[in-house]
Design a protein around this motif. Structure first.
Motif, PDB file in Angstrom:
ATOM      1  N   TYR A  97       1.926   1.146  -7.545  1.00  0.00           N
ATOM      2  CA  TYR A  97      -0.224   1.002  -6.977  1.00  0.00           C
ATOM      3  C   TYR A  97      -0.581  -0.876  -7.150  1.00  0.00           C
ATOM      4  N   ASP A 134       1.535  -2.950  -5.924  1.00  0.00           N
ATOM      5  CA  ASP A 134       2.695  -3.937  -4.716  1.00  0.00           C
ATOM      6  C   ASP A 134       1.628  -4.872  -3.977  1.00  0.00           C
ATOM      7  N   ASP A 135       0.833  -3.937  -3.168  1.00  0.00           N
ATOM      8  CA  ASP A 135      -0.743  -4.066  -2.356  1.00  0.00           C
ATOM      9  C   ASP A 135      -1.518  -4.056  -3.020  1.00  0.00           C
ATOM     10  N   GLY A 178      -4.413  -4.524  -1.616  1.00  0.00           N
ATOM     11  CA  GLY A 178      -5.240  -4.270  -0.436  1.00  0.00           C
ATOM     12  C   GLY A 178      -5.317  -2.835  -0.160  1.00  0.00           C
ATOM     13  N   LYS A 179      -3.805  -2.285  -0.385  1.00  0.00           N
ATOM     14  CA  LYS A 179      -4.405  -0.688  -0.146  1.00  0.00           C
ATOM     15  C   LYS A 179      -4.571   0.786  -1.103  1.00  0.00           C
ATOM     16  N   ARG A 180      -5.253   1.357  -0.255  1.00  0.00           N
ATOM     17  CA  ARG A 180      -5.793   2.252  -0.875  1.00  0.00           C
ATOM     18  C   ARG A 180      -4.803   4.055  -0.971  1.00  0.00           C
ATOM     19  N   TRP A 181      -5.567   4.070  -2.303  1.00  0.00           N
ATOM     20  CA  TRP A 181      -4.714   5.635  -2.610  1.00  0.00           C
ATOM     21  C   TRP A 181      -5.496   6.680  -2.094  1.00  0.00           C
ATOM     22  N   SER A 236       2.794   8.628  -4.223  1.00  0.00           N
ATOM     23  CA  SER A 236       2.311   8.760  -3.343  1.00  0.00           C
ATOM     24  C   SER A 236       0.705   8.638  -3.823  1.00  0.00           C
ATOM     25  N   ARG A 290      -8.260   1.585  -6.669  1.00  0.00           N
ATOM     26  CA  ARG A 290      -8.360   1.719  -5.109  1.00  0.00           C
ATOM     27  C   ARG A 290      -8.129   2.801  -4.787  1.00  0.00           C
ATOM     28  N   ILE A 304      -9.004   6.326  -1.465  1.00  0.00           N
ATOM     29  CA  ILE A 304      -9.111   6.768  -0.450  1.00  0.00           C
ATOM     30  C   ILE A 304     -10.535   7.598  -0.977  1.00  0.00           C
ATOM     31  N   HIS A 313      -8.288  12.698   1.226  1.00  0.00           N
ATOM     32  CA  HIS A 313      -7.857  12.712   0.466  1.00  0.00           C
ATOM     33  C   HIS A 313      -8.094  11.974  -1.274  1.00  0.00           C
TER      34      HIS A 313
END
Length: 365
Positions: free
Chosen positions: A88, A90-91, A93-96, A122, A168, A170, A175
Motif C-alpha cells: 500500500y 510503495d506507490d 498514487g496507486k488506488r486499490w 491485491s 486510496r 477505487i 472494484h
C-alpha cells in the motif's frame, strides 16, 4: 417483551442450538495522504457522521489496524478493522479495490483474523462492527436496551464513504465487494441488493439468506432473546470454532429488528420487504457477481444449504448468473472442514473466493 406462541418459542430456542445463523463519491473525494510502508497506519479524518475515539486505535501492524468511532446512528463505540495490502505504501498514487467483510452473530471485527485470505495484497479489506445481533439492519425499534441501532445506515452511508475518503480505494462498484458469513452472509446479500450502485460483487457463506424460512426467523428471535447455543461458539475467531462466544448482548423485544415475525394480517411485512431471497430483491442483483457457499453436514448448515439452493434456483429463473458451492461434508473443500458452521470451513471457502475476487477486480481494470 412481546410474548411468543409456544411453537415460535420452541423454534427460537432450538434455532441457536440447531439452526441459528446468527445464521459514487469517487469524483468528489479528497486525495488521501501518502503513507510510507513500515510507518504507522494512515491518519484518518473524521467525517460522514463518524467521529474517531482518541487513543482507541489498535495497531497490529502498519497494514493491520483497528480504529473506533462513534455515530448518532448507533449507541456506544464501534470498532472497524482494516487490512491494507503490504504494498500500500510503495506507490502513493496507486488506488486499490476494497472488500467489506461482515462477521457473524455473536462475533466481532477480530473474527476476520481466522481467515488469512482476507489479508490480500491485491485489495483493501474493511471489517466494520456489525453488532452481536445487529443483523445488518436499521431496527424497527430504536428504544430497546441497546439503544440506537441503524446498522445499515452506519455501514452504507457512513463507513463506505469514510473509507473512500481516507484510503486510496477505487471507488466504483466494479472494484468494491461485500462478503459475509452466517448473519453477515444475510447482510452481504441484502446490502448488495439495497445498494447495487456500491457493490459489484457479493458473497454469502453459510448465510441466513431466506427470511421466508421459519428456522431462520427463529434464529433472529434467538439472538434478540439472547438464547446462546452451539452455533454461538462456532462464531468466534478460532479456526476450529471452539472458542467461547459470550452471547448476543442484552435481551431485546422479539420484534426489535424486523418487527413481528408472524405471517398474520401482513404483520411480518418488514421481514418480507428485506428478505434477501425474495425474487423482487434478487432481481436487483443484475450485473452483480454473486457467489454462495454452504456446507450441509451439521444441523445448522443443513438450513443454510436449503436457503442457498432456493436462492440459486430463483436467480436461475431470473436469468442471473451465480456460483453456488455446496461443499457438503467438507471433504472436497479442505481437511479442516467438516461441512459445518465454523471457520474450519469458512477460512478455506474465503481463500477460494478471495482468489477469484482478485481476478475479477483485475479484469475490471
Amino acid at each position: 417483551m412481546s410474548s411468543l406462541p409456544p411453537a415460535w418459542r420452541l423454534r427460537a430456542k432450538t434455532a441457536v442450538v440447531a439452526a441459528a445463523l446468527a445464521v459514487s463519491v469517487a469524483a468528489s473525494l479528497p486525495t488521501p495522504a501518502a503513507h510510507a510502508e513500515g510507518s504507522t497506519p494512515p491518519v484518518l479524518s473524521d467525517g460522514f457522521g463518524l467521529t474517531q475515539v482518541a487513543g482507541a486505535t489498535e495497531v497490529h501492524s502498519p497494514t493491520d489496524f483497528t480504529f473506533t468511532v462513534t455515530t448518532r446512528q448507533l449507541s456506544g463505540q464501534h470498532r472497524i478493522r482494516v487490512f491494507l495490502p503490504r504494498g500500500y505504501g510503495d506507490d502513493p498514487g496507486k488506488r486499490w479495490p476494497v472488500a467489506y467483510f461482515l462477521h457473524g452473530g455473536g462475533g466481532t471485527v477480530d473474527d476476520a483474523a481466522a481467515a488469512p485470505a482476507l489479508r490480500s495484497d491485491s485489495m483493501i479489506t474493511v471489517v466494520p462492527d456489525g453488532g452481536l445481533k445487529g443483523w445488518y439492519a436499521d431496527w424497527v425499534m430504536q428504544n430497546t436496551s441497546v439503544g440506537a441501532a441503524n446498522w445499515e445506515t452506519f455501514h452504507l452511508t457512513q463507513v463506505v464513504p469514510f473509507i473512500d475518503a481516507n484510503l486510496r480505494t477505487i471507488a466504483d462498484r466494479g472494484h468494491r465487494a461485500v462478503v459475509g458469513l452466517s448473519m453477515g452472509g444475510s447482510g452481504a446479500l441484502h446490502y448488495a441488493q439495497a445498494r447495487p450502485d456500491l457493490f459489484g460483487h457479493v458473497a454469502s457463506l453459510s448465510g441466513g439468506i431466506d427470511f421466508g424460512m421459519a428456522e431462520i426467523r427463529g434464529a433472529v428471535l434467538a439472538t434478540e432473546l439472547n438464547l446462546t447455543g452451539a452455533w454461538c461458539a462456532a462464531s468466534t475467531s478460532t479456526p476450529s470454532g471452539t472458542g467461547r462466544c459470550t452471547g448476543y448482548g442484552p435481551t431485546v423485544d422479539s420484534d426489535a429488528v424486523f418487527g413481528s415475525p408472524y405471517p398474520v394480517f401482513n404483520a411480518d411485512r418488514v421481514w418480507n420487504a428485506v428478505n434477501p431471497a425474495a425474487t423482487a430483491n434478487l432481481s436487483k442483483l443484475a450485473g452483480t457477481e454473486i457467489t454462495l457457499y454452504t456446507g450441509d453436514h451439521d444441523i445448522i448448515d443443513r438450513y443454510t444449504a436449503i436457503a442457498a439452493h432456493r436462492v440459486k434456483t430463483r436467480l436461475d429463473r431470473l436469468g442471473l448468473p451465480a456460483r453456488l458451492v455446496d461443499y457438503g461434508d467438507g471433504s472436497t473443500l479442505a481437511p479442516t472442514c467438516n461441512g459445518g458452521h465454523n471457520y474450519g470451513c469458512w477460512a478455506p471457502a474465503l481463500a477460494d473466493y478471495v482468489s477469484r475476487l482478485e481476478t475479477s477486480f483485475a479484469n475490471a481494470g
